[in-house]
Design an enzyme around this catalytic site. Structure first.
Site, PDB file in Angstrom:
ATOM      1  N   ASP A  82     -14.336  33.717  79.277  1.00 48.19           N
ATOM      2  CA  ASP A  82     -13.283  34.705  79.480  1.00 48.19           C
ATOM      3  C   ASP A  82     -12.034  33.991  79.986  1.00 48.19           C
ATOM      4  O   ASP A  82     -12.055  32.791  80.278  1.00 48.19           O
ATOM      5  CB  ASP A  82     -13.741  35.756  80.486  1.00 48.19           C
ATOM      6  CG  ASP A  82     -12.880  37.025  80.473  1.00 48.19           C
ATOM      7  OD1 ASP A  82     -11.968  37.128  79.642  1.00 48.19           O
ATOM      8  OD2 ASP A  82     -13.139  37.905  81.323  1.00 48.19           O
ATOM      9  N   LYS A  83     -10.967  34.769  80.091  1.00 46.94           N
ATOM     10  CA  LYS A  83      -9.687  34.274  80.588  1.00 46.94           C
ATOM     11  C   LYS A  83      -9.136  35.272  81.592  1.00 46.94           C
ATOM     12  O   LYS A  83      -9.378  36.480  81.483  1.00 46.94           O
ATOM     13  CB  LYS A  83      -8.733  34.088  79.410  1.00 46.94           C
ATOM     14  CG  LYS A  83      -7.245  34.094  79.749  1.00 46.94           C
ATOM     15  CD  LYS A  83      -6.653  35.410  79.307  1.00 46.94           C
ATOM     16  CE  LYS A  83      -5.254  35.642  79.767  1.00 46.94           C
ATOM     17  NZ  LYS A  83      -4.835  37.040  79.588  1.00 46.94           N
ATOM     18  N   HIS A  84      -8.407  34.770  82.574  1.00 45.81           N
ATOM     19  CA  HIS A  84      -7.719  35.659  83.511  1.00 45.81           C
ATOM     20  C   HIS A  84      -6.282  35.199  83.659  1.00 45.81           C
ATOM     21  O   HIS A  84      -6.009  34.012  83.827  1.00 45.81           O
ATOM     22  CB  HIS A  84      -8.389  35.672  84.881  1.00 45.81           C
ATOM     23  CG  HIS A  84      -7.661  36.530  85.869  1.00 45.81           C
ATOM     24  ND1 HIS A  84      -7.814  37.904  85.921  1.00 45.81           N
ATOM     25  CD2 HIS A  84      -6.732  36.216  86.816  1.00 45.81           C
ATOM     26  CE1 HIS A  84      -7.029  38.392  86.857  1.00 45.81           C
ATOM     27  NE2 HIS A  84      -6.361  37.396  87.421  1.00 45.81           N
ATOM     28  N   SER A  85      -5.359  36.154  83.622  1.00 45.11           N
ATOM     29  CA  SER A  85      -3.952  35.870  83.872  1.00 45.11           C
ATOM     30  C   SER A  85      -3.558  36.467  85.212  1.00 45.11           C
ATOM     31  O   SER A  85      -4.015  37.557  85.573  1.00 45.11           O
ATOM     32  CB  SER A  85      -3.078  36.470  82.761  1.00 45.11           C
ATOM     33  OG  SER A  85      -1.706  36.445  83.138  1.00 45.11           O
ATOM     34  N   THR A 122      -3.770  45.223  81.056  1.00 49.24           N
ATOM     35  CA  THR A 122      -4.434  45.203  79.752  1.00 49.24           C
ATOM     36  C   THR A 122      -5.082  46.552  79.439  1.00 49.24           C
ATOM     37  O   THR A 122      -5.010  47.037  78.296  1.00 49.24           O
ATOM     38  CB  THR A 122      -5.484  44.085  79.710  1.00 49.24           C
ATOM     39  OG1 THR A 122      -4.826  42.825  79.881  1.00 49.24           O
ATOM     40  CG2 THR A 122      -6.239  44.076  78.394  1.00 49.24           C
ATOM     41  N   ARG A 170      -6.240  46.093 101.207  1.00 49.86           N
ATOM     42  CA  ARG A 170      -5.198  45.063 101.260  1.00 49.86           C
ATOM     43  C   ARG A 170      -3.868  45.599 100.754  1.00 49.86           C
ATOM     44  O   ARG A 170      -2.795  45.247 101.268  1.00 49.86           O
ATOM     45  CB  ARG A 170      -5.614  43.850 100.431  1.00 49.86           C
ATOM     46  CG  ARG A 170      -6.763  43.060 101.045  1.00 49.86           C
ATOM     47  CD  ARG A 170      -7.320  42.056 100.054  1.00 49.86           C
ATOM     48  NE  ARG A 170      -6.266  41.236  99.473  1.00 49.86           N
ATOM     49  CZ  ARG A 170      -6.256  40.830  98.209  1.00 49.86           C
ATOM     50  NH1 ARG A 170      -7.227  41.163  97.380  1.00 49.86           N
ATOM     51  NH2 ARG A 170      -5.268  40.075  97.778  1.00 49.86           N
ATOM     52  N   SER A 185     -10.854  37.878  95.145  1.00 54.98           N
ATOM     53  CA  SER A 185     -10.744  39.115  94.374  1.00 54.98           C
ATOM     54  C   SER A 185     -10.850  38.853  92.880  1.00 54.98           C
ATOM     55  O   SER A 185     -11.611  39.507  92.165  1.00 54.98           O
ATOM     56  CB  SER A 185      -9.409  39.806  94.695  1.00 54.98           C
ATOM     57  OG  SER A 185      -9.260  40.985  93.929  1.00 54.98           O
ATOM     58  N   LYS A 189     -15.060  39.238  90.374  1.00 55.43           N
ATOM     59  CA  LYS A 189     -15.275  40.047  89.160  1.00 55.43           C
ATOM     60  C   LYS A 189     -15.705  39.169  87.994  1.00 55.43           C
ATOM     61  O   LYS A 189     -16.564  39.560  87.192  1.00 55.43           O
ATOM     62  CB  LYS A 189     -13.993  40.819  88.813  1.00 55.43           C
ATOM     63  CG  LYS A 189     -13.616  41.871  89.844  1.00 55.43           C
ATOM     64  CD  LYS A 189     -12.452  42.713  89.394  1.00 55.43           C
ATOM     65  CE  LYS A 189     -11.127  41.983  89.459  1.00 55.43           C
ATOM     66  NZ  LYS A 189     -10.640  41.791  90.834  1.00 55.43           N
ATOM     67  N   LYS A 190     -15.098  38.003  87.864  1.00 54.51           N
ATOM     68  CA  LYS A 190     -15.443  37.115  86.758  1.00 54.51           C
ATOM     69  C   LYS A 190     -16.855  36.557  86.920  1.00 54.51           C
ATOM     70  O   LYS A 190     -17.604  36.436  85.940  1.00 54.51           O
ATOM     71  CB  LYS A 190     -14.418  35.979  86.663  1.00 54.51           C
ATOM     72  CG  LYS A 190     -13.007  36.441  86.319  1.00 54.51           C
ATOM     73  CD  LYS A 190     -12.955  37.206  85.008  1.00 54.51           C
ATOM     74  CE  LYS A 190     -11.539  37.639  84.653  1.00 54.51           C
ATOM     75  NZ  LYS A 190     -11.508  38.443  83.402  1.00 54.51           N
TER      76      LYS A 190
END
Length: 439
Positions: A82-85, A122, A170, A185, A189-190
């Site tokens: 996967d990818k996260h931005s 997204t 937060r 955070s 999730k990942k």
């Protein structure tokens, strides 16, 4: 010995290094309700001021991961990645990256989020597609990942639930910007998604949460170190957000931009380079390609052949969207009532863009949320956005606006004009500033 959460708070307040077991008990208690929201807020503030060591960040991330279900994809016949931005304006990379990777045999179970502040989300983009469900049950999620090779959905209630609640705390206690808390955070999730590899797209510039390169490097290094320390092979690219990444900003408009990208009708140059660079990194990390050149060729072929567009179409259909969405996109993405060009008041090259200001103009149109309960208007936003270096004059607009009514159009036009500064010499911002390899 009885666990007392206030003792953990006091030790972190005083700058002590917390043992992993104390962090795990604190987060576990928070998830179970034996640690109060007030205590979690105090803990977050203590971390904000005293920070955490790398082992503490790993322990916090793992504790938040373990607050819920951890997915298992061992039944699949290929790598899972996967990818996260970290977020930006016109950043619709996920919509192309997931199907490109699926087309080369990498499974992508992508857990995404909604818009935050000036940045687009997204899930909000996919909500523009009629029928598409961003909250499927686990059985449908698994089926679509296996069948289409990718599924882009939202965080379910049983994936890292401690993170979801702690983030809300937060958000209202002034502790969002802590790199330690941001790291935990994002990665909890990942890790809960059961990945084998992760690529991070850490933004820097006027439209990024970390506007300076130094802060972006710090965040990227923290994310890579913690992810690898937690057992997830991870690397990062630091990419430019001193201008919108795509030429469109706004949910339905970014979906349209993505479909045009996948079908080859229109591909923004900066968007294409970042998307393919991220895909190639994952092709290398997962062993799908044996060299950088081979990885780049592999992902380019997946895009140019139309195989990625086919994967996208299958994912949309199997998650409840129209089966002919790619072919008949115009029939499904309702246009805004007002569509017109916006021109600069003066003539010159775009030498500076307040990219956050562009994002806030989309929010002002109704394409983002001023409060958490606001409803998104998926039709509004901008397309044909001018990039840095574009000469703007009477025949070259800054952008084309898509608005619901004249009042919001006038306000957003004023905001967009204010976001562009004209002159003679635009800056040369590197598109990819640095890479952070797995540690």
């Amino acid at each position: 010995m009885v666990f007392l959460p206030q003792e953990v708070i006091i030790r972190k307040r005083d700058g002590d290094v917390l043992p992993a077991d104390d962090i795990a008990q604190f987060i576990g208690g928070f998830a179970e309700g034996t640690v109060s929201h007030a205590q979690a807020a105090a803990f977050a503030m203590a971390v904000y001021f005293k920070d955490m060591t790398m082992p503490e960040r790993v322990a916090l991330t793992l504790a938040m991961r373990d607050s819920g279900t951890v997915l298992d994809w061992s039944d699949l016949d290929g790598p899972v990645a996967d990818k996260h931005s970290t977020g930006g304006v016109g950043d619709n990379v996920s919509l192309m990256l997931a199907p490109i990777l699926a087309a080369i045999g990498i499974y992508v179970p992508m857990i995404s989020g909604r818009g935050l502040g000036h940045t687009g989300g997204t899930l909000d983009k996919f909500d523009a597609i009629p029928g598409y469900t961003t909250s499927p049950d686990n059985a449908l999620f698994r089926h679509v990942v296996k069948s289409a090779g990718c599924a882009i959905i939202g965080q379910t209630a049983d994936l890292a639930p401690a993170d979801k609640t702690l983030y809300a705390i937060r958000d209202v206690t002034g502790t969002v910007e802590s790199i330690s808390l941001i790291t935990a955070s994002i990665l909890s999730k990942k890790l809960a998604a059961g990945l084998g590899a992760l690529i991070l797209d850490v933004k820097t510039g006027s439209g990024a949460f970390m506007p300076t390169l130094e802060n972006s490097r710090d965040l990227a290094q923290s994310l890579v170190d913690v992810a690898n320390g937690a057992g997830l092979q991870t690397s990062a690219l630091i990419t430019d957000m001193n201008e919108p990444l795509a030429s469109a900003a706004g949910n339905g408009l970014e979906v349209r931009n993505a479909v045009d990208f996948l079908t080859g009708k229109h591909q923004d140059a900066r968007l294409k380079e970042v998307t393919l660079a991220l895909c190639a990194e994952l092709a290398l990390m997962t062993g799908t390609a044996s060299s950088a050149a081979a990885a780049r060729q592999l992902v380019e072929d997946a895009l140019d052949s139309g195989r990625a567009a086919e994967r996208f179409a299958r994912m949309v259909a199997e998650l409840g969207g129209p089966s002919d969405f790619v072919e008949r996109m115009d029939d499904y993405l309702a246009p805004a009532p007002i569509v017109r060009d916006i021109f600069a008041d003066d003539e010159g090259k775009a030498i500076d863009i307040d990219t956050r200001g562009v994002g806030m103009a989309v929010v002002a149109l109704g394409g983002g949320r001023a409060t958490p309960t606001d409803t998104i208007d998926h039709a509004v936003g901008f397309d044909r956005l001018a990039g840095l270096g574009t000469r703007l004059y009477a025949k070259t607009p800054i952008a084309r606006i898509h608005a619901r009514d004249e009042a919001s159009a006038a306000d957003a036009e004023k905001r967009l004009k204010a976001a562009y500064r004209l002159g003679d010499t635009p800056p040369r911002n590197p598109l990819i500033s640095a890479s952070v390899p797995p540690t």
